[in-house]
Design a protein around this motif. Sequence first.
Motif, PDB file in Angstrom:
ATOM      1  N   LEU A   1      -6.865 -10.228 -16.368  1.00 31.72           N
ATOM      2  CA  LEU A   1      -5.692  -9.871 -15.639  1.00 31.72           C
ATOM      3  C   LEU A   1      -4.654  -9.705 -16.796  1.00 31.72           C
ATOM      4  O   LEU A   1      -3.809  -8.532 -16.847  1.00 31.72           O
ATOM      5  N   ILE A   2      -4.357 -10.803 -17.515  1.00 29.35           N
ATOM      6  CA  ILE A   2      -3.405 -10.512 -18.472  1.00 29.35           C
ATOM      7  C   ILE A   2      -3.670  -9.207 -19.359  1.00 29.35           C
ATOM      8  O   ILE A   2      -2.721  -8.566 -19.843  1.00 29.35           O
ATOM      9  N   GLY A   3      -4.788  -9.074 -19.776  1.00 34.65           N
ATOM     10  CA  GLY A   3      -5.068  -7.709 -20.745  1.00 34.65           C
ATOM     11  C   GLY A   3      -4.741  -6.687 -19.882  1.00 34.65           C
ATOM     12  O   GLY A   3      -4.041  -5.511 -20.482  1.00 34.65           O
ATOM     13  N   LYS A   4      -5.106  -6.555 -18.673  1.00 37.34           N
ATOM     14  CA  LYS A   4      -4.598  -5.316 -17.985  1.00 37.34           C
ATOM     15  C   LYS A   4      -3.276  -5.110 -17.382  1.00 37.34           C
ATOM     16  O   LYS A   4      -2.764  -3.965 -17.280  1.00 37.34           O
ATOM     17  N   VAL A   5      -2.535  -6.167 -17.327  1.00 44.45           N
ATOM     18  CA  VAL A   5      -1.172  -6.084 -17.042  1.00 44.45           C
ATOM     19  C   VAL A   5      -0.477  -5.555 -18.261  1.00 44.45           C
ATOM     20  O   VAL A   5       0.687  -5.073 -18.102  1.00 44.45           O
ATOM     21  N   ALA A   6      -0.847  -6.142 -19.460  1.00 45.54           N
ATOM     22  CA  ALA A   6      -0.138  -5.726 -20.800  1.00 45.54           C
ATOM     23  C   ALA A   6      -0.297  -4.270 -20.773  1.00 45.54           C
ATOM     24  O   ALA A   6       0.821  -3.695 -21.551  1.00 45.54           O
ATOM     25  N   GLN A   7      -0.997  -3.518 -20.094  1.00 42.48           N
ATOM     26  CA  GLN A   7      -1.178  -2.062 -20.185  1.00 42.48           C
ATOM     27  C   GLN A   7      -0.176  -1.587 -19.315  1.00 42.48           C
ATOM     28  O   GLN A   7       0.508  -1.935 -18.439  1.00 42.48           O
ATOM     29  N   ARG A   8       0.489  -0.165 -19.950  1.00 39.02           N
ATOM     30  CA  ARG A   8       1.783   0.273 -19.263  1.00 39.02           C
ATOM     31  C   ARG A   8       1.421   0.897 -17.751  1.00 39.02           C
ATOM     32  O   ARG A   8       0.268   1.409 -17.578  1.00 39.02           O
ATOM     33  N   GLY A   9       2.433   0.429 -16.907  1.00 41.00           N
ATOM     34  CA  GLY A   9       2.139   0.876 -15.339  1.00 41.00           C
ATOM     35  C   GLY A   9       1.350   0.093 -14.638  1.00 41.00           C
ATOM     36  O   GLY A   9       1.544   0.155 -13.506  1.00 41.00           O
TER      37      GLY A   9
ATOM     38  N   ALA B   1      -3.521  -8.149  -6.066  1.00 45.45           N
ATOM     39  CA  ALA B   1      -4.287  -6.878  -6.606  1.00 45.45           C
ATOM     40  C   ALA B   1      -3.699  -6.283  -7.808  1.00 45.45           C
ATOM     41  O   ALA B   1      -2.492  -6.711  -8.145  1.00 45.45           O
ATOM     42  N   LEU B   2      -4.692  -5.841  -8.711  1.00 49.01           N
ATOM     43  CA  LEU B   2      -3.939  -4.942  -9.908  1.00 49.01           C
ATOM     44  C   LEU B   2      -3.481  -3.666  -9.340  1.00 49.01           C
ATOM     45  O   LEU B   2      -4.552  -3.071  -8.650  1.00 49.01           O
ATOM     46  N   ALA B   3      -2.410  -3.314  -9.615  1.00 43.56           N
ATOM     47  CA  ALA B   3      -2.005  -2.044  -8.990  1.00 43.56           C
ATOM     48  C   ALA B   3      -0.960  -1.274  -9.979  1.00 43.56           C
ATOM     49  O   ALA B   3      -0.641  -1.849 -11.009  1.00 43.56           O
ATOM     50  N   ARG B   4      -0.840   0.205  -9.651  1.00 42.40           N
ATOM     51  CA  ARG B   4      -0.258   1.043 -10.322  1.00 42.40           C
ATOM     52  C   ARG B   4       1.089   1.390  -9.430  1.00 42.40           C
ATOM     53  O   ARG B   4       0.616   1.898  -8.285  1.00 42.40           O
ATOM     54  N   GLY B   5       1.860   1.492  -9.720  1.00 36.52           N
ATOM     55  CA  GLY B   5       3.059   2.042  -8.860  1.00 36.52           C
ATOM     56  C   GLY B   5       2.911   3.545  -8.477  1.00 36.52           C
ATOM     57  O   GLY B   5       2.662   4.299  -9.413  1.00 36.52           O
ATOM     58  N   LYS B   6       3.542   3.937  -7.431  1.00 41.56           N
ATOM     59  CA  LYS B   6       3.305   5.148  -6.734  1.00 41.56           C
ATOM     60  C   LYS B   6       4.885   5.736  -7.197  1.00 41.56           C
ATOM     61  O   LYS B   6       5.855   5.268  -7.079  1.00 41.56           O
ATOM     62  N   LEU B   7       4.794   7.199  -7.639  1.00 43.13           N
ATOM     63  CA  LEU B   7       5.817   7.933  -7.682  1.00 43.13           C
ATOM     64  C   LEU B   7       6.277   8.582  -6.098  1.00 43.13           C
ATOM     65  O   LEU B   7       5.438   8.487  -5.276  1.00 43.13           O
ATOM     66  N   LYS B   8       7.492   9.080  -6.262  1.00 42.12           N
ATOM     67  CA  LYS B   8       7.870   9.551  -4.999  1.00 42.12           C
ATOM     68  C   LYS B   8       6.885  10.623  -4.420  1.00 42.12           C
ATOM     69  O   LYS B   8       6.564  10.800  -3.027  1.00 42.12           O
TER      70      LYS B   8
ATOM     71  N   PHE C   1       0.774  -1.168  -0.006  1.00 37.28           N
ATOM     72  CA  PHE C   1      -0.072  -0.066  -0.042  1.00 37.28           C
ATOM     73  C   PHE C   1       0.737   1.277  -0.031  1.00 37.28           C
ATOM     74  O   PHE C   1       0.182   2.279  -0.409  1.00 37.28           O
ATOM     75  N   HIS C   2       2.070   1.108   0.522  1.00 39.06           N
ATOM     76  CA  HIS C   2       3.118   2.303   0.463  1.00 39.06           C
ATOM     77  C   HIS C   2       3.623   2.301  -1.078  1.00 39.06           C
ATOM     78  O   HIS C   2       3.547   3.650  -1.433  1.00 39.06           O
ATOM     79  N   ASP C   3       3.685   1.271  -1.816  1.00 37.87           N
ATOM     80  CA  ASP C   3       4.397   1.577  -2.923  1.00 37.87           C
ATOM     81  C   ASP C   3       3.613   1.366  -4.298  1.00 37.87           C
ATOM     82  O   ASP C   3       3.823   1.749  -5.262  1.00 37.87           O
ATOM     83  N   TYR C   4       2.215   1.208  -4.019  1.00 36.02           N
ATOM     84  CA  TYR C   4       1.491   1.020  -5.149  1.00 36.02           C
ATOM     85  C   TYR C   4      -0.066   1.678  -4.806  1.00 36.02           C
ATOM     86  O   TYR C   4      -0.574   1.564  -3.704  1.00 36.02           O
ATOM     87  N   PHE C   5      -0.695   1.933  -5.824  1.00 37.13           N
ATOM     88  CA  PHE C   5      -2.141   2.376  -5.536  1.00 37.13           C
ATOM     89  C   PHE C   5      -2.850   1.143  -6.076  1.00 37.13           C
ATOM     90  O   PHE C   5      -2.830   0.544  -7.204  1.00 37.13           O
ATOM     91  N   VAL C   6      -3.722   0.517  -5.104  1.00 39.19           N
ATOM     92  CA  VAL C   6      -4.485  -0.710  -5.497  1.00 39.19           C
ATOM     93  C   VAL C   6      -5.861  -0.335  -6.073  1.00 39.19           C
ATOM     94  O   VAL C   6      -6.537   0.308  -5.766  1.00 39.19           O
ATOM     95  N   GLU C   7      -5.796  -1.040  -7.354  1.00 41.24           N
ATOM     96  CA  GLU C   7      -7.031  -0.889  -8.106  1.00 41.24           C
ATOM     97  C   GLU C   7      -8.400  -1.766  -7.966  1.00 41.24           C
ATOM     98  O   GLU C   7      -9.224  -1.600  -7.878  1.00 41.24           O
TER      99      GLU C   7
END
Length: 147
Positions: free
Chosen positions: A89-97, A117-124, A10-16
């Motif tokens: 999930l395979i289709g969504k992971v293929a998307q960038r980020g 969780a399908l997640a997007r990385g957080k920036l600093k 939860f610190h490193d990713y936005f959980v979608e």
Amino acid sequence: MSIVQNRKAFHDYFVEQRYEAGLVLHGWEVKAIRAGRAQINDAHVIVKDAALWLIGAHISPLATASTHVTPDPGRTRKLLLNAEEIRRLIGKVAQRGHTLIPLDLHYRKGRIKLEIALARGKLKHDKRAAEREKEWQREKQRVLRSR
């Protein structure tokens, strides 16, 4: 009932989105997990051959493990999901980020399940903003309690 959680996620990713998956485990792994000897902090999920695999999870073998089995604590474990969920999930992971991360290892009806969780990385700057928000919520609670 939760066995182990990945709080760093939860610190490193936005959980979608969250999904619950089964795990293909050996007998000694089940015993070790029931004894609380599992870690998923550094684990991640990859897609290979139209299947999902858990990499980096560490399950420490018990000292009473069988003598004829050589346990591998960091082996790659297959995740079990519905075929339609895997395709989605395979289709969504293929998307960038987007990536798949493990959140929680828990029991469901006597079986060991993994919440991914399908997640997007957080920036600093996202991490700093989240930290400021947590601090503000704590400060509000302190002020309200002191009154």
